[in-house]
Design an enzyme around this catalytic site. Structure first.
Site, PDB file in Angstrom:
ATOM      1  N   ASP A  97       0.910  -1.205   0.093  1.00  0.00           N
ATOM      2  CA  ASP A  97      -0.046  -0.122   0.089  1.00  0.00           C
ATOM      3  C   ASP A  97       0.933   1.355   0.109  1.00  0.00           C
ATOM      4  O   ASP A  97       1.646   1.303   0.976  1.00  0.00           O
ATOM      5  CB  ASP A  97      -0.770  -0.238   1.208  1.00  0.00           C
ATOM      6  CG  ASP A  97      -2.124   0.459   1.188  1.00  0.00           C
ATOM      7  OD1 ASP A  97      -2.215   1.758   0.468  1.00  0.00           O
ATOM      8  OD2 ASP A  97      -2.990   0.200   1.686  1.00  0.00           O
ATOM      9  N   ASP A 198      -2.928   4.567  -2.559  1.00  0.00           N
ATOM     10  CA  ASP A 198      -3.912   5.163  -1.826  1.00  0.00           C
ATOM     11  C   ASP A 198      -4.228   6.630  -2.319  1.00  0.00           C
ATOM     12  O   ASP A 198      -3.471   7.425  -2.733  1.00  0.00           O
ATOM     13  CB  ASP A 198      -3.069   5.639  -0.459  1.00  0.00           C
ATOM     14  CG  ASP A 198      -3.963   6.011   0.691  1.00  0.00           C
ATOM     15  OD1 ASP A 198      -4.905   5.030   1.088  1.00  0.00           O
ATOM     16  OD2 ASP A 198      -3.999   7.062   1.254  1.00  0.00           O
ATOM     17  N   GLU A 250      -6.398   3.670  -5.769  1.00  0.00           N
ATOM     18  CA  GLU A 250      -7.893   4.134  -4.733  1.00  0.00           C
ATOM     19  C   GLU A 250      -8.260   5.418  -5.384  1.00  0.00           C
ATOM     20  O   GLU A 250      -7.587   6.604  -5.141  1.00  0.00           O
ATOM     21  CB  GLU A 250      -7.642   4.008  -3.489  1.00  0.00           C
ATOM     22  CG  GLU A 250      -8.840   4.502  -2.690  1.00  0.00           C
ATOM     23  CD  GLU A 250      -8.828   4.882  -1.241  1.00  0.00           C
ATOM     24  OE1 GLU A 250      -9.450   4.639  -0.180  1.00  0.00           O
ATOM     25  OE2 GLU A 250      -7.680   5.564  -0.841  1.00  0.00           O
ATOM     26  N   HIS A 324     -10.810  -2.289   4.689  1.00  0.00           N
ATOM     27  CA  HIS A 324     -10.590  -1.692   5.939  1.00  0.00           C
ATOM     28  C   HIS A 324     -11.057  -0.429   6.220  1.00  0.00           C
ATOM     29  O   HIS A 324     -11.306   0.222   7.529  1.00  0.00           O
ATOM     30  CB  HIS A 324      -8.880  -1.699   5.947  1.00  0.00           C
ATOM     31  CG  HIS A 324      -8.369  -0.387   5.157  1.00  0.00           C
ATOM     32  ND1 HIS A 324      -8.425  -0.637   3.845  1.00  0.00           N
ATOM     33  CD2 HIS A 324      -7.929   0.662   5.483  1.00  0.00           C
ATOM     34  CE1 HIS A 324      -7.874   0.559   3.212  1.00  0.00           C
ATOM     35  NE2 HIS A 324      -7.621   1.327   4.349  1.00  0.00           N
ATOM     36  N   ASP A 325     -12.022   0.272   5.147  1.00  0.00           N
ATOM     37  CA  ASP A 325     -12.562   1.752   5.617  1.00  0.00           C
ATOM     38  C   ASP A 325     -14.132   1.617   5.685  1.00  0.00           C
ATOM     39  O   ASP A 325     -14.746   2.580   5.800  1.00  0.00           O
ATOM     40  CB  ASP A 325     -12.260   2.539   4.486  1.00  0.00           C
ATOM     41  CG  ASP A 325     -10.627   2.965   4.721  1.00  0.00           C
ATOM     42  OD1 ASP A 325     -10.268   3.005   5.439  1.00  0.00           O
ATOM     43  OD2 ASP A 325     -10.006   3.317   3.328  1.00  0.00           O
TER      44      ASP A 325
END
Ligand code: GLC
Ligand code: CA
Length: 565
Positions: A97, A198, A250, A324-325
């Protein structure tokens, strides 16, 4: 066009919450290594590790202080290298990431900047106050509050679109862009082929900064003017040389038109993109912190728009319900009370048989649900804690705020992976950094592996099917029953030479029983006897031959296959 990754499935690990090997309550790399056989059994091809570089952990690793070091919570560089090797031995790749929109304010560059080093100030976005001392613009941070922080020693503000400890980088600086390419190359030399970038569509800021009179500022910095140019340059200077590379960006609050550029078939930017429009279909007034029931028709129309639009442009997308969000999908769009098994499988089938690369978030494959924390003291996430205060200041009752958090908090996804039914869920030998939800007593890996019709084995089958039938990996997609209010249905088609494969996928999103006319699904002349059942989350099909109908039971999901040559 064939893509090397169309048959692959990515599994996302939140290292902090996957498996703790040394009993400090925090997951780590040796813990992940000990579970690689489990992941190989599931059949996945790549592990995306959430942010694991050295970090003060204000935003659980999304505040990087050194991109060349592993955070000591997760182990050493040697542990990381061992993880790569052991994963490779099982044909599993690693995806890292890359948090490149911002650094932690503890990063050396930022520390130099605030000590007055002008060249490092240029790495970030520093601007003087307005004449009255107020911040340069009225933009809002995504984690609440104004997006600018004042540094009195410099009499300057710096931009932070996220937490105040996450300072936005200035990608206009060639030095910054070179640093980023160097970082990718460093990890690539260690054998890493996967990179997730990200919030990467926020990296290109406008050349002038102005107040947003109608919003929070995002229209000025989202999908900025040079995102594609910067991605092409990064591609050229790093992963573009690697035929094994798998990259995903993302994309925050993006558009289909933009994503078609970022992930098109020329492959000069990214392999694929994440977008979030389909996960805002239970927001009231587009507000994450205001609850509304699932707008199913909106969910369908958004997913179909993206599926068809990306296909039309020959661009590729990541398929996901969870990360994870996000809250857990079985609690969100499924039914974790009466139909956990059926609805979790239905959601899996819906997603995995669409066009794109599926991502499984740890625990999704065993049907883990939301945490349902009942007190603010159980929350750890900086966004949740910030919003608890913000909503309180707005006058919301504490009880109502807790209700919102229990549906929306990112901590719902961040509770420890449930390995077994013991009090610590087999995650650690001591109290974990965040609490273990009560459901882990029954919803865990051990219980899933015991039952041949568990959610786990449903995911395993879906992964196998993708590798067996090109219609899943490569086929075209056409929406079916577009106006239906409870069924998400589509057809996939694939041909090579004389060989043809067709797939029809029917997914019932509600707990009722309903009848569908087979002529509407198969086409008028076709008969159900020409089709075989590829996967079904109930033991049988209810067909009425005389009426030519199929009955779908609560959350039933079926894929039908027809092969011809
Ligand atoms: C992304 C990450 C999220 C993080 C944010 C800021 O949205 O997925 O976890 O907080 O970026 O880096
Ligand atoms: Ca540990």
């Amino acid at each position: 066009m064939k893509r090397s990754y169309s048959q692959k499935v990515v599994y996302q690990i939140y290292p902090k919450s996957f498996c703790d090997s040394n009993g400090d309550g925090i997951g780590d790399f040796p813990g992940i290594i000990s579970k690689l056989d489990y992941l190989a059994l599931l059949g996945i091809d790549c592990i995306w590790l959430n942010a694991c570089f050295e970090s003060p952990q204000r935003d659980n690793g999304y505040d990087v202080s050194d991109y060349y070091k592993i955070d000591p919570d997760f182990g050493t560089m040697a542990d990381f290298e061992q993880l790569c090797q052991e994963a490779k031995a099982r044909n599993i790749d690693i995806m890292l990431d890359m948090v490149f929109n911002h650094t932690s304010t503890e990063h050396d560059w930022f520390q130099k900047a605030i000590k007055g080093d002008k060249s490092y100030q240029d790495h970030y976005i520093f601007l003087p106050p307005n004449a009255d001392g107020s911040p340069p613009t009225n933009w809002q941070s995504k984690f609440g509050g104004n997006a600018w922080e004042y540094v009195p020693e410099l009499n300057l503000y710096y931009l932070h679109l996220f937490d105040v400890t996450q300072a936005d980088l200035n990608w206009n600086q060639i030095a910054v862009r070179q640093e980023m390419a160097n970082i990718v190359n460093f990890w690539q030399h260690k054998g890493v082929n996967g990179f997730r970038f990200d919030v990467v569509n926020l990296i290109s800021k406008p050349s002038t900064f102005q107040d947003d009179d109608t919003g929070d500022g995002r229209r000025f910095y989202t999908d900025g003017p040079k995102v594609s140019e910067y991605l092409r340059e990064l591609n050229l200077n790093s992963f573009g040389h690697n035929p094994e590379a798998l990259t995903v960006g993302e994309m925050s609050s993006t558009t289909l038109e933009q994503c078609v550029q970022y992930a098109n078939s020329s492959q000069d930017q990214l392999s694929m993109v994440f977008n979030f429009h389909h996960l805002k279909v239970d927001y009231a007034n587009n507000n994450k912190w205001a609850l509304a029931p699932l707008d199913f028709k909106l969910l369908k129309s958004i997913l179909f728009e993206w599926q068809v639009g990306m296909q039309h442009a020959n661009a590729w997308m990541a398929l996901f319900w969870c990360n994870h969000d996000q809250p857990r999908v079985v609690s969100r769009f499924g039914n974790d009370e009466s139909y956990r098994n059926q609805s979790a499988k239905m959601l899996a089938t819906t997603l995995h048989l669409m066009r794109g690369t599926p991502y499984i978030y740890q625990g999704e494959e065993i049907g883990m649900g939301n945490a349902y924390f009942e007190d603010i003291k159980f929350y750890r996430d900086v966004e949740s804690l910030n919003y608890f205060d913000i909503l309180k200041n707005e006058g919301l009752a504490e009880e109502d705020i807790l209700k919102v958090l229990s549906a929306r908090s990112r901590d719902n996804a961040r509770t420890p992976m449930a390995w077994d039914s013991s009090p610590l869920a087999g995650f650690s030998s001591s109290q974990s950094w965040i609490d273990i939800p009560k459901e882990s007593v029954t919803i865990n890996v051990q219980s899933n592996l015991k039952e041949s019709d568990s959610i786990f084995f449903h995911y395993q089958t879906l992964i196998k099917l993708r590798k067996t039938y090109p219609v899943i990996a490569e086929g075209s997609i056409t929406p079916l029953l577009y106006e239906d209010e409870s069924v998400f249905a589509y057809q996939r088609d694939w041909s090579e030479g004389n060989e043809h494969q067709s797939l029809i996928v029917l997914n019932h999103f509600f707990d009722s029983e309903l009848h569908l006319d087979l002529a509407d699904i198969l086409g008028k002349g076709d008969n159900i006897s020409h089709w075989q059942v590829l996967i079904n989350n109930y033991p049988d099909l209810l067909i009425d031959q005389s009426l030519n109908t199929i009955t779908l039971r609560p959350y039933q999901s079926i894929a039908l296959l027809k092969l011809s040559n």
